[in-house]
Design an enzyme around this catalytic site. Structure first.
Site, PDB file in Angstrom:
ATOM      1  N   HIS A  44      10.396  -2.626 -10.395  1.00  0.00           N
ATOM      2  CA  HIS A  44      10.764  -1.086 -10.791  1.00  0.00           C
ATOM      3  C   HIS A  44      11.546  -0.512  -9.684  1.00  0.00           C
ATOM      4  CE1 HIS A  44       7.040  -1.666 -13.150  1.00  0.00           C
ATOM      5  NE2 HIS A  44       6.218  -1.837 -11.954  1.00  0.00           N
ATOM      6  N   TYR A  64       1.114   8.350  -8.393  1.00  0.00           N
ATOM      7  CA  TYR A  64       0.499   8.515  -7.284  1.00  0.00           C
ATOM      8  C   TYR A  64       0.389  10.122  -7.514  1.00  0.00           C
ATOM      9  CZ  TYR A  64       1.586   4.657  -4.310  1.00  0.00           C
ATOM     10  OH  TYR A  64       1.770   3.108  -3.822  1.00  0.00           O
ATOM     11  N   PRO A  97      -4.967   1.921   1.730  1.00  0.00           N
ATOM     12  CA  PRO A  97      -3.901   1.084   0.932  1.00  0.00           C
ATOM     13  C   PRO A  97      -2.833   2.101   0.192  1.00  0.00           C
ATOM     14  CG  PRO A  97      -6.039   1.357  -0.169  1.00  0.00           C
ATOM     15  CD  PRO A  97      -6.227   1.778   1.190  1.00  0.00           C
ATOM     16  N   LYS A 133       1.084  -1.365   2.657  1.00  0.00           N
ATOM     17  CA  LYS A 133       1.657  -1.900   3.871  1.00  0.00           C
ATOM     18  C   LYS A 133       0.822  -3.142   4.360  1.00  0.00           C
ATOM     19  CE  LYS A 133       4.905   0.400   4.284  1.00  0.00           C
ATOM     20  NZ  LYS A 133       5.379  -0.245   3.092  1.00  0.00           N
ATOM     21  N   TYR A 141       8.459   2.887   2.357  1.00  0.00           N
ATOM     22  CA  TYR A 141       7.848   2.228   1.338  1.00  0.00           C
ATOM     23  C   TYR A 141       8.236   0.939   1.052  1.00  0.00           C
ATOM     24  CZ  TYR A 141       5.038   2.305  -3.218  1.00  0.00           C
ATOM     25  OH  TYR A 141       4.289   1.815  -4.004  1.00  0.00           O
TER      26      TYR A 141
END
Length: 391
Positions: free
Chosen positions: A72, A201, A292, A296, A384
């Protein structure tokens, strides 16, 4: 039995380390408590940072990943009913979000390690470590009821948060830090087509939600819940009701499907800064745990063994132990940044019942700033998809 590096744990840290050592001509043996089937079927999250994908390709271990992973260009953040795409690829010069479940990574690493003639002792239960403060450490374990001993030059405990490796370091020698969050995640796997082209999210008054995917036909979703909730308190209808409320946006609806797995996990942040004691090294979840939310866990584990493998290579090639002395400091520099990012994402996106209304407003303002600022989005994207290495 004897080997140069005895590795406890066939998770991401242990398997990546074994492959990196093999490439440097350094022998190792992995001792793993679970069966191969159990290791390969334990489903975990699977967002790989860009550099981890490139490492797998460089090691010739990415053929199936390149065929089956989902790539993505970004993620979506959602507040209430407002959903916004963040172009992470555009903000990082083309780095992509790679979704490839951790157990699929482990399948590939195990198959390749065994094909190379590597030794993985499955269903081998570690009973003790000795000699870690001397020159001849050993791993004692039982296998098929028989007591065995693996003599090593060094031991690497990559055996997770609850493994025996960290406990082998005396309490007085360990420096640890921990935060336990007052909420958990209820995760489900369901048979359903993809509802949205990327991860979502979502921060909602009822609590956090995350929409992700495992394949075109299997979806992975999470909702914030009480960590002590029995799973029986969450029948399928209640789960879908919570997901629909927290992920609702105008003109879009979540696609339901048959739930075939569900479970509740607590959230914690943890760091053991004592990552070396004598000839014992800690790596991965044995040394650090992250919630989570920031994706990471696996990536930090691989970063640990990237550093450690170079230290072993330097030692065996040049009889230079300097890399051992700097291992913890080097690894912790990245670990604490990963911990910070994971804490920030978690506190920003969840509803913490122990916080004041002021703190709730601050988190909402933080999220609004990210959604409205290219600079803030660039910082999120860099963290990220993987911070750069300095070496």
């Amino acid at each position: 039995m004897r080997t140069r590096i005895g590795i406890i744990g066939a998770g991401p840290a242990g398997l990546f380390l074994a492959h990196l050592l093999h490439r440097a001509g350094i022998e190792s043996v992995i001792v793993e408590t679970r069966s191969r089937a159990a290791v390969e079927s334990t489903i975990r999250a699977g967002m790989l940072e860009d550099w981890v994908v490139r490492l797998l390709r460089a090691m010739g271990l990415a053929d199936r990943l390149d065929r089956e992973a989902h790539f993505h260009d970004g993620v979506s953040l959602q507040v209430g009913a407002v959903r916004q795409h963040l172009d992470l690829a555009g903000l990082t010069g083309g780095k992509q979000v790679t979704i490839y479940a951790q157990h699929e990574v482990l399948k590939d690493l195990i198959a390749a390690r065994l094909a190379d003639g590597g030794e993985i002792r499955f269903e081998a239960h570690v009973t003790a470590l000795d000699g870690i403060e001397g020159d001849s450490p050993a791993i004692h374990f039982t296998e098929a009821g028989d007591a065995r001993r693996l003599d090593c030059d060094f031991i690497v405990a990559a055996d997770g948060f609850h493994g025996p490796g960290r406990d082998a370091i005396p309490d007085a020698a360990r420096r640890e830090y921990q935060k336990v969050y007052p909420f958990g995640w209820l995760g489900i796997l369901c048979h359903a087509p993809r509802s949205w082209p990327e991860l979502v999210y979502a921060r909602h008054e009822d609590g956090f939600a995350l929409l992700t995917t495992r394949s075109d036909a299997i979806q992975r979703l999470y909702i914030q819940c009480e960590p002590a909730d029995p799973i029986e308190a969450w029948p399928d209808a209640r789960i879908w009701d919570a997901l629909h409320r927290r992920l609702a946006t105008p003109g879009w609806s979540l696609t339901e499907g048959a739930i075939f797995q569900k479970g509740i996990i607590p959230l914690r942040s943890f760091v053991c800064e004592t990552m070396r004691h004598g000839r014992l090294f800690l790596a991965g979840d044995a040394a650090h745990i992250v919630p989570p939310t920031g994706a990471k866990g696996l990536n930090l584990a691989v970063a640990d063994v990237r550093v450690l493998a170079r230290a072993f290579e330097r030692f065996y090639a040049y009889d230079d132990a300097a890399g051992f002395d700097t291992y913890a400091a080097t690894a912790l520099g990245r670990i604490w940044k990963g911990e910070r990012f994971s804490w920030w994402m978690t506190t920003m996106l969840h509803r913490d019942p122990s916080e004041t209304d002021f703190e709730h407003r601050i988190h909402a303002a933080d999220l609004a700033y990210v959604m409205g600022s290219t600079a803030a989005q660039a910082a999120l994207a860099e963290n990220y998809l993987g911070l750069p290495f300095t070496d």
